[in-house]
Scaffold this motif. Structure first.
Motif, PDB file in Angstrom:
ATOM      1  N   GLU A  22       2.641  90.011  52.264  1.00  0.00           N
ATOM      2  CA  GLU A  22       3.650  89.945  51.202  1.00  0.00           C
ATOM      3  C   GLU A  22       5.064  90.089  51.782  1.00  0.00           C
ATOM      4  OE1 GLU A  22       5.213  92.908  47.674  1.00  0.00           O
ATOM      5  OE2 GLU A  22       3.065  92.877  48.109  1.00  0.00           O
ATOM      6  N   LYS A  23       5.229  90.974  52.759  1.00  0.00           N
ATOM      7  CA  LYS A  23       6.543  91.170  53.374  1.00  0.00           C
ATOM      8  C   LYS A  23       6.903  90.022  54.316  1.00  0.00           C
ATOM      9  CE  LYS A  23       7.122  95.029  51.249  1.00  0.00           C
ATOM     10  NZ  LYS A  23       8.072  95.082  50.087  1.00  0.00           N
ATOM     11  N   LEU A  24       5.894  89.373  54.876  1.00  0.00           N
ATOM     12  CA  LEU A  24       6.152  88.263  55.791  1.00  0.00           C
ATOM     13  C   LEU A  24       6.495  86.978  55.044  1.00  0.00           C
ATOM     14  CD1 LEU A  24       6.040  86.973  58.668  1.00  0.00           C
ATOM     15  CD2 LEU A  24       3.603  86.545  58.224  1.00  0.00           C
ATOM     16  N   ARG A  25       5.886  86.750  53.914  1.00  0.00           N
ATOM     17  CA  ARG A  25       5.988  85.464  53.216  1.00  0.00           C
ATOM     18  C   ARG A  25       7.422  84.975  53.017  1.00  0.00           C
ATOM     19  NH1 ARG A  25       6.757  81.288  51.930  1.00  0.00           N
ATOM     20  NH2 ARG A  25       5.743  79.898  50.443  1.00  0.00           N
ATOM     21  N   PRO A  26       8.349  85.778  52.495  1.00  0.00           N
ATOM     22  CA  PRO A  26       9.715  85.265  52.281  1.00  0.00           C
ATOM     23  C   PRO A  26      10.499  85.025  53.573  1.00  0.00           C
ATOM     24  CG  PRO A  26       9.604  87.594  51.729  1.00  0.00           C
ATOM     25  CD  PRO A  26       8.194  87.142  51.960  1.00  0.00           C
ATOM     26  N   LEU A  27       9.968  85.460  54.709  1.00  0.00           N
ATOM     27  CA  LEU A  27      10.657  85.295  55.983  1.00  0.00           C
ATOM     28  C   LEU A  27      10.203  84.044  56.732  1.00  0.00           C
ATOM     29  CD1 LEU A  27      10.528  89.011  57.222  1.00  0.00           C
ATOM     30  CD2 LEU A  27      12.343  87.876  55.925  1.00  0.00           C
ATOM     31  N   LEU A  28       9.193  83.360  56.216  1.00  0.00           N
ATOM     32  CA  LEU A  28       8.697  82.150  56.862  1.00  0.00           C
ATOM     33  C   LEU A  28       9.662  80.993  56.635  1.00  0.00           C
ATOM     34  CD1 LEU A  28       4.908  82.364  55.886  1.00  0.00           C
ATOM     35  CD2 LEU A  28       5.951  82.926  58.096  1.00  0.00           C
ATOM     36  N   PRO A  29       9.591  79.940  57.446  1.00  0.00           N
ATOM     37  CA  PRO A  29      10.486  78.793  57.256  1.00  0.00           C
ATOM     38  C   PRO A  29      10.431  78.290  55.815  1.00  0.00           C
ATOM     39  CG  PRO A  29       9.294  78.582  59.317  1.00  0.00           C
ATOM     40  CD  PRO A  29       8.715  79.769  58.624  1.00  0.00           C
ATOM     41  N   PRO A  30      11.566  78.062  55.182  1.00  0.00           N
ATOM     42  CA  PRO A  30      11.586  77.669  53.754  1.00  0.00           C
ATOM     43  C   PRO A  30      10.878  76.356  53.462  1.00  0.00           C
ATOM     44  CG  PRO A  30      13.755  77.415  54.771  1.00  0.00           C
ATOM     45  CD  PRO A  30      12.920  78.171  55.745  1.00  0.00           C
ATOM     46  N   ASP A  31      10.761  75.494  54.466  1.00  0.00           N
ATOM     47  CA  ASP A  31      10.106  74.207  54.242  1.00  0.00           C
ATOM     48  C   ASP A  31       8.615  74.245  54.559  1.00  0.00           C
ATOM     49  OD1 ASP A  31      10.505  74.609  56.933  1.00  0.00           O
ATOM     50  OD2 ASP A  31      10.845  72.484  57.387  1.00  0.00           O
ATOM     51  N   ALA A  32       8.096  75.424  54.901  1.00  0.00           N
ATOM     52  CA  ALA A  32       6.683  75.538  55.277  1.00  0.00           C
ATOM     53  C   ALA A  32       5.781  75.439  54.050  1.00  0.00           C
ATOM     54  CB  ALA A  32       6.440  76.854  55.998  1.00  0.00           C
ATOM     55  N   GLU A  33       4.650  74.795  54.241  1.00  0.00           N
ATOM     56  CA  GLU A  33       3.614  74.736  53.212  1.00  0.00           C
ATOM     57  C   GLU A  33       2.617  75.851  53.512  1.00  0.00           C
ATOM     58  OE1 GLU A  33      -0.035  71.750  51.924  1.00  0.00           O
ATOM     59  OE2 GLU A  33       1.795  70.885  52.786  1.00  0.00           O
ATOM     60  N   VAL A  34       2.665  76.910  52.705  1.00  0.00           N
ATOM     61  CA  VAL A  34       1.892  78.123  52.995  1.00  0.00           C
ATOM     62  C   VAL A  34       0.692  78.233  52.059  1.00  0.00           C
ATOM     63  CG1 VAL A  34       1.969  80.633  53.196  1.00  0.00           C
ATOM     64  CG2 VAL A  34       3.996  79.283  53.758  1.00  0.00           C
ATOM     65  N   THR A  35      -0.476  78.470  52.639  1.00  0.00           N
ATOM     66  CA  THR A  35      -1.709  78.687  51.883  1.00  0.00           C
ATOM     67  C   THR A  35      -2.290  80.030  52.278  1.00  0.00           C
ATOM     68  OG1 THR A  35      -2.156  76.304  51.935  1.00  0.00           O
ATOM     69  CG2 THR A  35      -3.970  77.740  51.288  1.00  0.00           C
ATOM     70  N   THR A  36      -2.679  80.830  51.286  1.00  0.00           N
ATOM     71  CA  THR A  36      -3.244  82.150  51.549  1.00  0.00           C
ATOM     72  C   THR A  36      -4.757  82.134  51.345  1.00  0.00           C
ATOM     73  OG1 THR A  36      -1.194  83.225  50.830  1.00  0.00           O
ATOM     74  CG2 THR A  36      -3.172  84.591  50.929  1.00  0.00           C
ATOM     75  N   TYR A  37      -5.463  82.742  52.277  1.00  0.00           N
ATOM     76  CA  TYR A  37      -6.923  82.836  52.203  1.00  0.00           C
ATOM     77  C   TYR A  37      -7.320  84.311  52.204  1.00  0.00           C
ATOM     78  CZ  TYR A  37      -6.763  77.920  53.619  1.00  0.00           C
ATOM     79  OH  TYR A  37      -6.497  76.581  53.687  1.00  0.00           O
TER      80      TYR A  37
END
Length: 230
Positions: A22-37
């Motif tokens: 949760e703390k990492l998610r907003p720090l990832l590249p804004p254009d990244a396509e993120v999927t959580t498993y």
């Protein structure tokens, strides 16, 4: 860029591994396509394994279990390794990891991080980096504390360290940290607020936690060698 965030906690509901992601998610590249498993007792489906092999990055978050990776997450990693030969034409995948443990020292996570590194080599993945953070059970009580402040100051450093590596797509050495909190106070508070409270919920008293079961003596063979029947 496709990134898979993998919650490897065996617990249901809110978890420390989920807190890290949760703390990492907003720090990832804004254009990244993120999927959580969420890796639970049930195995992933075939299409989910196909998705993982199509990712650019995998971010593993998991708790330490006996100085190692939880068995159900190992099962998933083993299955990914088994299926990897079918995806040799895919791009190299970078792997990053966040490990938390119940001990105070983050160094306790070193063996688990090396296991992740070895797994990457077996799969043909690129090990990016990882961090191990101690006293993970404190996260639940620090939800309102800003990352990088107070007891979470070192955690903020570790998170920034990992995030920089992800943005740059680089491989750097792992980092191990613990909370900015006196170890003696951590030990006292965890004993009284966690262990004693948990014992009470289960109908036990603090003295019951210190009770040691009797162990029968080990018989000796005629030669003096120790023997035991199992």
């Amino acid at each position: 860029m496709k990134i898979a965030m993998i919650n490897g906690s065996p617990k249901g509901g809110s978890t420390n591994s989920g807190f890290l992601l949760e703390k990492l998610r907003p720090l990832l590249p804004p254009d990244a396509e993120v999927t959580t498993y969420r890796i639970g007792p049930k195995a992933l489906k075939d299409e989910q394994y196909r998705e993982l092999h199509g990712m650019d990055m995998l971010v593993l978050a998991f708790p330490l279990y006996f100085d190692a990776i939880p068995s159900h997450l190992v099962r998933m990693m083993t299955e990914v390794e088994r299926r990897r030969p079918a995806y040799t034409d895919s791009q190299p995948i970078r792997v990053y990891a966040m490990v938390n443990n119940g001990f105070f020292e983050g160094n306790q996570c070193k063996l688990a991080v090396e296991m992740v590194r070895n797994w990457c080599e077996r799969c043909g993945f690129v090990f990016g980096t990882a961090f191990g953070h101690g006293a993970g059970e404190m996260f639940a009580s620090l939800g309102n504390v800003p990352v990088g402040s107070g007891p979470l100051k070192n955690f903020g450093v570790a998170l920034e360290y990992l995030t920089k590596a992800i943005h740059n797509g680089e491989s750097i050495e792992p980092l191990f940290t613990q909370p900015n909190f006196p170890r003696a106070l951590w030990k006292l508070s965890s004993t009284r607020l966690f262990w004693h409270a948990t014992a009470k919920k289960n109908g036990l008293k603090p003295k019951d936690l210190r009770r040691r079961p009797g162990i029968p003596p080990i018989p000796l063979s005629p030669t003096g060698a120790k023997t035991r029947d199992f």
